[in-house]
Design a protein around this motif. Structure first.
Motif, PDB file in Angstrom:
ATOM      1  N   SER A 392       0.837  -1.206   0.000  1.00 47.50           N
ATOM      2  CA  SER A 392       0.000   0.000   0.000  1.00 47.50           C
ATOM      3  C   SER A 392       0.866   1.249   0.000  1.00 47.50           C
ATOM      4  CB  SER A 392      -0.926  -0.005   1.215  1.00 47.50           C
ATOM      5  OG  SER A 392      -1.782  -1.127   1.209  1.00 47.50           O
ATOM      6  N   LYS A 393       1.914   1.231   0.791  1.00 50.55           N
ATOM      7  CA  LYS A 393       2.799   2.386   0.866  1.00 50.55           C
ATOM      8  C   LYS A 393       3.485   2.647  -0.475  1.00 50.55           C
ATOM      9  CE  LYS A 393       6.790   4.200   3.403  1.00 50.55           C
ATOM     10  NZ  LYS A 393       7.719   3.974   4.523  1.00 50.55           N
ATOM     11  N   ILE A 394       3.958   1.597  -1.123  1.00 50.04           N
ATOM     12  CA  ILE A 394       4.621   1.757  -2.417  1.00 50.04           C
ATOM     13  C   ILE A 394       3.651   2.304  -3.452  1.00 50.04           C
ATOM     14  CG2 ILE A 394       5.675   0.481  -4.326  1.00 50.04           C
ATOM     15  CD1 ILE A 394       7.005  -1.313  -2.264  1.00 50.04           C
ATOM     16  N   ARG A 395       2.417   1.813  -3.456  1.00 46.01           N
ATOM     17  CA  ARG A 395       1.427   2.292  -4.433  1.00 46.01           C
ATOM     18  C   ARG A 395       1.138   3.779  -4.227  1.00 46.01           C
ATOM     19  NH1 ARG A 395      -1.558  -1.431  -7.355  1.00 46.01           N
ATOM     20  NH2 ARG A 395      -3.288   0.045  -7.479  1.00 46.01           N
ATOM     21  N   LEU A 396       1.077   4.213  -2.994  1.00 41.80           N
ATOM     22  CA  LEU A 396       0.829   5.632  -2.724  1.00 41.80           C
ATOM     23  C   LEU A 396       2.031   6.481  -3.145  1.00 41.80           C
ATOM     24  CD1 LEU A 396      -0.937   5.462   0.761  1.00 41.80           C
ATOM     25  CD2 LEU A 396      -1.978   5.992  -1.447  1.00 41.80           C
ATOM     26  N   GLN A 397       3.232   5.992  -2.923  1.00 40.47           N
ATOM     27  CA  GLN A 397       4.419   6.739  -3.333  1.00 40.47           C
ATOM     28  C   GLN A 397       4.488   6.873  -4.846  1.00 40.47           C
ATOM     29  OE1 GLN A 397       7.402   4.325  -1.420  1.00 40.47           O
ATOM     30  NE2 GLN A 397       7.621   5.738   0.287  1.00 40.47           N
ATOM     31  N   ARG A 398       4.041   5.859  -5.563  1.00 43.58           N
ATOM     32  CA  ARG A 398       4.127   5.886  -7.020  1.00 43.58           C
ATOM     33  C   ARG A 398       3.064   6.761  -7.666  1.00 43.58           C
ATOM     34  NH1 ARG A 398       4.257  -0.247  -8.637  1.00 43.58           N
ATOM     35  NH2 ARG A 398       3.484   0.709 -10.551  1.00 43.58           N
ATOM     36  N   LEU A 399       2.079   7.219  -6.894  1.00 43.69           N
ATOM     37  CA  LEU A 399       1.096   8.134  -7.467  1.00 43.69           C
ATOM     38  C   LEU A 399       1.729   9.460  -7.863  1.00 43.69           C
ATOM     39  CD1 LEU A 399      -2.011   7.679  -5.117  1.00 43.69           C
ATOM     40  CD2 LEU A 399      -1.766   6.899  -7.477  1.00 43.69           C
ATOM     41  N   PHE A 401       1.659  12.045  -5.864  1.00 41.21           N
ATOM     42  CA  PHE A 401       0.918  13.112  -5.191  1.00 41.21           C
ATOM     43  C   PHE A 401       1.543  13.492  -3.850  1.00 41.21           C
ATOM     44  CE2 PHE A 401      -3.162  11.052  -7.113  1.00 41.21           C
ATOM     45  CZ  PHE A 401      -2.719  11.384  -8.386  1.00 41.21           C
ATOM     46  N   PHE A 402       2.393  12.620  -3.309  1.00 40.89           N
ATOM     47  CA  PHE A 402       2.845  12.800  -1.931  1.00 40.89           C
ATOM     48  C   PHE A 402       4.371  12.831  -1.867  1.00 40.89           C
ATOM     49  CE2 PHE A 402      -1.025  10.103  -1.898  1.00 40.89           C
ATOM     50  CZ  PHE A 402      -1.912  11.076  -1.452  1.00 40.89           C
ATOM     51  N   GLU A 403       4.853  13.716  -1.021  1.00 44.27           N
ATOM     52  CA  GLU A 403       6.294  13.812  -0.782  1.00 44.27           C
ATOM     53  C   GLU A 403       6.765  12.691   0.129  1.00 44.27           C
ATOM     54  OE1 GLU A 403       9.402  17.085   1.098  1.00 44.27           O
ATOM     55  OE2 GLU A 403       7.550  17.758   0.119  1.00 44.27           O
ATOM     56  N   THR A 404       5.989  12.404   1.172  1.00 44.73           N
ATOM     57  CA  THR A 404       6.311  11.297   2.076  1.00 44.73           C
ATOM     58  C   THR A 404       5.039  10.540   2.419  1.00 44.73           C
ATOM     59  OG1 THR A 404       6.065  12.714   4.032  1.00 44.73           O
ATOM     60  CG2 THR A 404       8.274  12.505   3.107  1.00 44.73           C
ATOM     61  N   VAL A 405       5.193   9.258   2.696  1.00 40.40           N
ATOM     62  CA  VAL A 405       4.099   8.392   3.140  1.00 40.40           C
ATOM     63  C   VAL A 405       4.615   7.562   4.308  1.00 40.40           C
ATOM     64  CG1 VAL A 405       2.479   6.565   2.537  1.00 40.40           C
ATOM     65  CG2 VAL A 405       3.123   8.254   0.817  1.00 40.40           C
ATOM     66  N   ASP A 406       3.994   7.707   5.465  1.00 40.53           N
ATOM     67  CA  ASP A 406       4.381   6.948   6.653  1.00 40.53           C
ATOM     68  C   ASP A 406       3.193   6.134   7.152  1.00 40.53           C
ATOM     69  OD1 ASP A 406       7.022   7.993   6.797  1.00 40.53           O
ATOM     70  OD2 ASP A 406       6.194   9.851   7.640  1.00 40.53           O
ATOM     71  N   VAL A 407       3.466   4.898   7.555  1.00 43.79           N
ATOM     72  CA  VAL A 407       2.426   3.995   8.048  1.00 43.79           C
ATOM     73  C   VAL A 407       2.671   3.742   9.522  1.00 43.79           C
ATOM     74  CG1 VAL A 407       1.307   1.761   7.790  1.00 43.79           C
ATOM     75  CG2 VAL A 407       2.217   2.931   5.775  1.00 43.79           C
ATOM     76  N   GLU A 408       1.639   3.923  10.339  1.00 49.25           N
ATOM     77  CA  GLU A 408       1.759   3.763  11.786  1.00 49.25           C
ATOM     78  C   GLU A 408       0.666   2.827  12.295  1.00 49.25           C
ATOM     79  OE1 GLU A 408       1.747   6.580  15.832  1.00 49.25           O
ATOM     80  OE2 GLU A 408       1.327   7.449  13.846  1.00 49.25           O
ATOM     81  N   SER A 409       1.053   1.872  13.119  1.00 49.69           N
ATOM     82  CA  SER A 409       0.097   0.945  13.737  1.00 49.69           C
ATOM     83  C   SER A 409      -0.139   1.358  15.178  1.00 49.69           C
ATOM     84  CB  SER A 409       0.625  -0.494  13.673  1.00 49.69           C
ATOM     85  OG  SER A 409       0.815  -0.911  12.340  1.00 49.69           O
ATOM     86  N   LYS A 410      -1.409   1.520  15.535  1.00 48.20           N
ATOM     87  CA  LYS A 410      -1.767   1.917  16.901  1.00 48.20           C
ATOM     88  C   LYS A 410      -2.640   0.847  17.538  1.00 48.20           C
ATOM     89  CE  LYS A 410      -1.625   6.958  16.325  1.00 48.20           C
ATOM     90  NZ  LYS A 410      -2.408   8.222  16.480  1.00 48.20           N
ATOM     91  N   PRO A 411      -2.171   0.227  18.622  1.00 49.60           N
ATOM     92  CA  PRO A 411      -3.023  -0.756  19.302  1.00 49.60           C
ATOM     93  C   PRO A 411      -4.291  -0.090  19.844  1.00 49.60           C
ATOM     94  CG  PRO A 411      -0.733  -0.923  20.022  1.00 49.60           C
ATOM     95  CD  PRO A 411      -0.842   0.333  19.229  1.00 49.60           C
ATOM     96  N   VAL A 412      -5.399  -0.816  19.795  1.00 54.89           N
ATOM     97  CA  VAL A 412      -6.668  -0.324  20.331  1.00 54.89           C
ATOM     98  C   VAL A 412      -6.680  -0.569  21.832  1.00 54.89           C
ATOM     99  CG1 VAL A 412      -9.175  -0.547  20.249  1.00 54.89           C
ATOM    100  CG2 VAL A 412      -7.827  -0.765  18.139  1.00 54.89           C
ATOM    101  N   PRO A 413      -6.872   0.477  22.652  1.00 57.89           N
ATOM    102  CA  PRO A 413      -6.865   0.289  24.114  1.00 57.89           C
ATOM    103  C   PRO A 413      -7.894  -0.758  24.546  1.00 57.89           C
ATOM    104  CG  PRO A 413      -6.818   2.623  23.552  1.00 57.89           C
ATOM    105  CD  PRO A 413      -7.066   1.894  22.271  1.00 57.89           C
ATOM    106  N   GLY A 414      -7.436  -1.692  25.359  1.00 56.04           N
ATOM    107  CA  GLY A 414      -8.325  -2.730  25.870  1.00 56.04           C
ATOM    108  C   GLY A 414      -8.611  -3.850  24.900  1.00 56.04           C
ATOM    109  N   ARG A 415      -8.072  -3.757  23.663  1.00 56.62           N
ATOM    110  CA  ARG A 415      -8.313  -4.801  22.657  1.00 56.62           C
ATOM    111  C   ARG A 415      -6.970  -5.232  22.071  1.00 56.62           C
ATOM    112  NH1 ARG A 415     -13.461  -5.573  20.752  1.00 56.62           N
ATOM    113  NH2 ARG A 415     -12.455  -7.431  19.880  1.00 56.62           N
TER     114      ARG A 415
END
Length: 840
Positions: A392-399, A401-415
């Motif tokens: 997904s990140k590579i596809r967005l970079q190849r558009l 449209f964006f200078e940078t693309v960063d992906v962040e995973s956030k755990p869901v509290p209590g889950r």
């Protein structure tokens, strides 16, 4: 005054004096504070003082408590002076506030960014809006010296200046004189007997001065770089089985003038260990046999930490791709120093299988969420997959449209079994606007209006409108493409253009053409990297040739396929209205006889054709504008539909491959091949000359004038005492066969800007006659073809040079300087070449 009155007055004065004394002068006095008043506050609120004050209303005030209170208030750093007084039963706290920092200015810093320095200063309480404590200036100086010393700069001088302004504020300026960084004069590794120094130091960021130090800056000492290099040294030995290897000590000696650094490292190499056995334990989720297939560490082989880490990563990636986002794989070694063997047990702890609850997009101002989400390969309410996120990140970079693309995973509290994925994007300018400022070395200053937008209104659709007028062309065009005409990613586009080209002004053969072009394009994705494209177009072409100016092979080609066309303009000799259809007797004695018709030297050749195009492309490059990794292939074919005035076909192949050699160097290999011919009613006449391939120039073989390589046409008069002559002017004809390519070394980190990079290149290529037969044009007195007609290795032209690419605010700029390697007799050299436009 009576004695009684005198004693009463003296008692009252003594009492008043006692009550007005500071409490520390009444050490033996205690009282209950009926109220507390704070005097002297300007910026800080009374509530803030009461928060830190350990005495409250109703407390018994003693000298011990006032001492503690003064200490507590001083500790806040807000005040330069604090006094406690008693007025009756009221405790009065009088304070003098320290000034606040109005502005904090750094000057002279080049090695370290201002934001990085300010981050360090904020950690010690020095930032705009905070209270200024003069005692912190020494801490500030030490903090800045620490940061610069870590960068190898030991001659840095910090000069703070404090300027008092109104409302109890100060402006603080830190003037930094960085000086030159200390350079590594010697690196000595003591204890290495198995490998040469230059071998084990290969890949180090630290090095003594060499011919590339001006670019890599590897001879500048830095504590961080040294720490990383010592880790690389440890890795080098551990990857070759030396499990007991250790860096015993490191000494850094600095010369008295603080300009030179001498590094000595003492090491113990140890002995080589073999792998005795490899096992897998824990909850592997998939069959244990499948996990064991991922292991690169094999029994009997020499131990390697690199293979150990790679095996660990492969297992983690496999589990991450099936939803186990937090899987842990711990290789547990068991070392036998007696036998010099090591057994490894990979303990797998998959953790919970994780589902993606939400996919959130942040930072997109112009681009619609839908445009981003349709490129994603990780979906909401599905199992987490690291490979899908990476794709997904590579596809967005190849558009683009964006200078940078960063992906962040956030755990869901209590889950623990759910995560939210946040895509943080930074948009770049995806449109261009050129108005009278475009310049190309071939065509000169371009008077044009060109509007293009690759992300039209944030929809991801591409739109372009162009009105152009220069010495070479007049052009009006419109194009529109919807890359997601269907939800499956089928694209649909339209092109409409009208142009009038004077080919003689573009370094090609002299003729003019008026073109009307209509085209519909369809693209179909086959996979993440593969797609096919189809196009159907209609062309109406009016070619105008001039006898004596247009090369004879071109006129003969049209005469054979279309038929001889009349010359124009035509007029009656002596006729005033220049209309041959109007009888005139201006120079005829017979009133009823029209005058003779005289025609010029131009011929108009109308051509109409329908054409179809098809192509296949595979693109795995990691970026749209400046890729550093990946490969691009494209095979294309174009042919006119049977029944068109001229039947032809063209085949083409483009290739690009980017391979990082290290963190600061990327190798690019490219090639461009093309071939064309004729069929059907055109027979063996060959590819139409207006469809020829061309080579030379900024987009092809740099160092040669654009479009000038390959066969050329010219005339010259042979002197009576000579057998040959050299034409004074040659008209490039192009060719039906093209071979071109490049080898390029890219330096992506030379400039501290993502849109700028320098490269060193080796270009090669040429065009050849191919299917076009020039054998009948060898007489220079009436016009001959010069240059390489048949393909050969010796016919390829080459050049070497440097190029600069810059995504500047005024538009993309490309500058190159090249030296031709094997210039031919009739080649035109142009060493410095550049183009630029304006971008918004």
């Amino acid at each position: 005054m009576t004695p009684t009155h005198f004693r009463k007055s003296l008692l009252c004065m003594s009492l008043a004096l006692a009550l007005s004394q500071p409490l520390h002068a009444q050490s033996a006095d205690t009282f209950v504070a009926s109220d507390i008043r704070v005097d002297g506050l300007q910026r800080i609120s009374a509530g803030t003082v009461f928060t830190y004050l350990p005495i409250e209303k109703g407390d018994t005030v003693t000298s011990v408590k006032t001492t503690e209170a003064i200490r507590a208030l001083y500790k806040t750093g807000f005040f330069s002076d604090i006094r406690f007084e008693r007025q009756g039963d009221i405790l009065v706290v009088t304070v003098s506030e320290r000034p606040s920092i109005n502005t904090l200015t750094l000057k002279g810093n080049k090695e370290i960014k201002t934001e990085d320095l300010l981050k360090g200063l904020k950690g010690i309480g020095l930032t705009e809006g905070e209270t200024f404590n003069p005692l912190n200036l020494d801490r500030v100086t030490q903090e800045l010296l620490r940061q610069y010393n870590n960068k190898g700069k030991y001659n840095v001088v910090i000069s703070p200046t404090v300027k008092e302004i109104d409302r109890n504020r100060v402006d603080l300026t830190l003037d930094i004189t960085e000086g030159k960084g200390a350079r590594l004069r010697d690196i000595n590794i003591v204890g290495n007997t198995l490998f040469p120094d230059d071998v084990i130091r290969d890949g180090w960021e630290s090095n003594t001065s060499n011919w590339l130090s001006w670019y890599k800056r590897d001879d500048q000492y830095s504590r961080e770089k040294l720490s990383g290099d010592l880790e690389k040294l440890t890795d080098y030995y551990l990857d070759r089985g030396y499990v007991d290897f250790a860096v015993d000590s490191t000494q850094v000696a600095i010369s008295p003038d603080k300009k030179d650094v001498y590094l000595t490292t003492n090491v113990t190499e140890g002995k080589i260990y073999k792998v005795a056995g490899v096992t897998v334990s824990g909850d592997t989720i998939v069959p244990k046999e499948d996990v064991e297939k991922l292991l690169l560490v094999k029994p009997g082989s020499t131990f390697s930490r690199q293979l150990l880490t790679a095996s660990n990563d492969r297992i983690t990636a496999m589990l991450g791709n099936i939803g186990y986002a937090f899987a842990e794989v711990n290789p547990v070694p068991e070392i036998s120093r007696d036998t010099q063997e090591i057994s490894i047990n990979f303990t797998v702890n998959p953790g919970p299988r994780v589902q993606v609850r939400r996919m959130e997009v942040s930072g997109n101002v112009r681009t619609a969420d839908e445009v981003i989400r349709r490129e994603l390969r990780q979906f909401e309410n599905s199992w987490y997959s690291q490979s899908a996120l990476d794709r997904s990140k590579i596809r967005l970079q190849r558009l683009g449209f964006f200078e940078t693309v960063d992906v962040e995973s956030k755990p869901v509290p209590g889950r623990p079994d759910q995560v939210d994925i946040v895509l943080n994007v930074k948009e770049r300018n995806s449109g261009s606007f050129v108005f009278g400022l475009g310049y190309q070395q071939l065509y000169g200053l371009t008077a044009s209006i060109q509007l293009s937008e690759n992300n039209f209104l944030g929809t991801g659709n591409r739109m372009a409108v162009q009105v152009q007028n220069n010495s070479y062309s007049k052009r009006l065009s419109f194009s529109y493409t919807d890359p997601y005409f269907t939800d499956e990613g089928v694209s649909l586009g339209y092109n409409l253009s009208f142009s009038n080209f004077d080919q003689g002004n573009s370094n090609t053969a002299r003729y003019t053409s008026k073109n009307l072009n209509l085209e519909t394009l369809v693209g179909i994705p086959l996979s993440e990297t593969d797609s096919v494209q189809f196009a159907l177009g209609y062309d109406k072409i009016d070619l105008t040739t001039t006898l004596g100016s247009t090369p004879r092979p071109l006129i003969d080609y049209l005469d054979t396929l279309i038929g001889t066309q009349p010359y124009f303009p035509c007029f009656e000799s002596g006729d005033d209205d220049n209309d041959p259809n109007t009888p005139s007797d201006n120079d005829d004695t017979d009133p009823g006889t029209p005058d003779p018709v005289v025609c010029g030297f131009n011929q108009l050749w109308p051509i109409q054709q329908f054409r179809v195009q098809g192509g296949w492309a595979r693109d795995s490059r990691n970026d749209f504008l400046l890729p550093t990794r990946g490969t691009y292939h494209r095979i294309g074919a174009e042919m006119s539909v049977p029944g068109s005035d001229i039947s032809y076909y063209k085949l083409s192949y483009q290739f690009e491959h980017y391979r990082p050699l290290n963190s600061w160097l990327v190798l690019k290999i490219g090639s461009d091949l093309g071939y064309g011919g004729s069929y059907g009613n055109t027979g063996k006449a060959g590819l139409p000359f207006y469809k020829n391939f061309y080579a030379g120039g900024p987009q092809s073989v740099r160092g040669y004038e654009a479009n000038t390589l390959g066969p050329s046409y010219g005339t010259c008069a042979i002197a009576p005492d000579e057998t040959t002559c050299t034409p004074s002017f040659l008209q490039p004809l192009g060719g039906a066969l093209k071979v071109a390519g490049t080898f390029e070394l890219l330096f992506p980190k030379l400039f501290n800007a993502r849109g700028t990079r320098l490269s060193a290149f080796l270009d090669y290529g040429n065009v050849f006659a191919g299917s076009f037969d020039y054998s009948g044009y060898k007489d220079p007195s009436i016009g001959a073809v010069y240059g390489d007609e048949k393909i050969s290795l010796g016919g390829l032209r080459g050049s070497v040079g440097l190029a600069l690419q810059w995504q500047a605010p005024v538009g993309p700029i490309s500058i190159s300087y090249a030296l031709p390697l094997n210039q031919g007799e009739f080649d035109r050299v142009e060493r410095l070449q550049f183009t630029f436009g304006q971008q918004f």
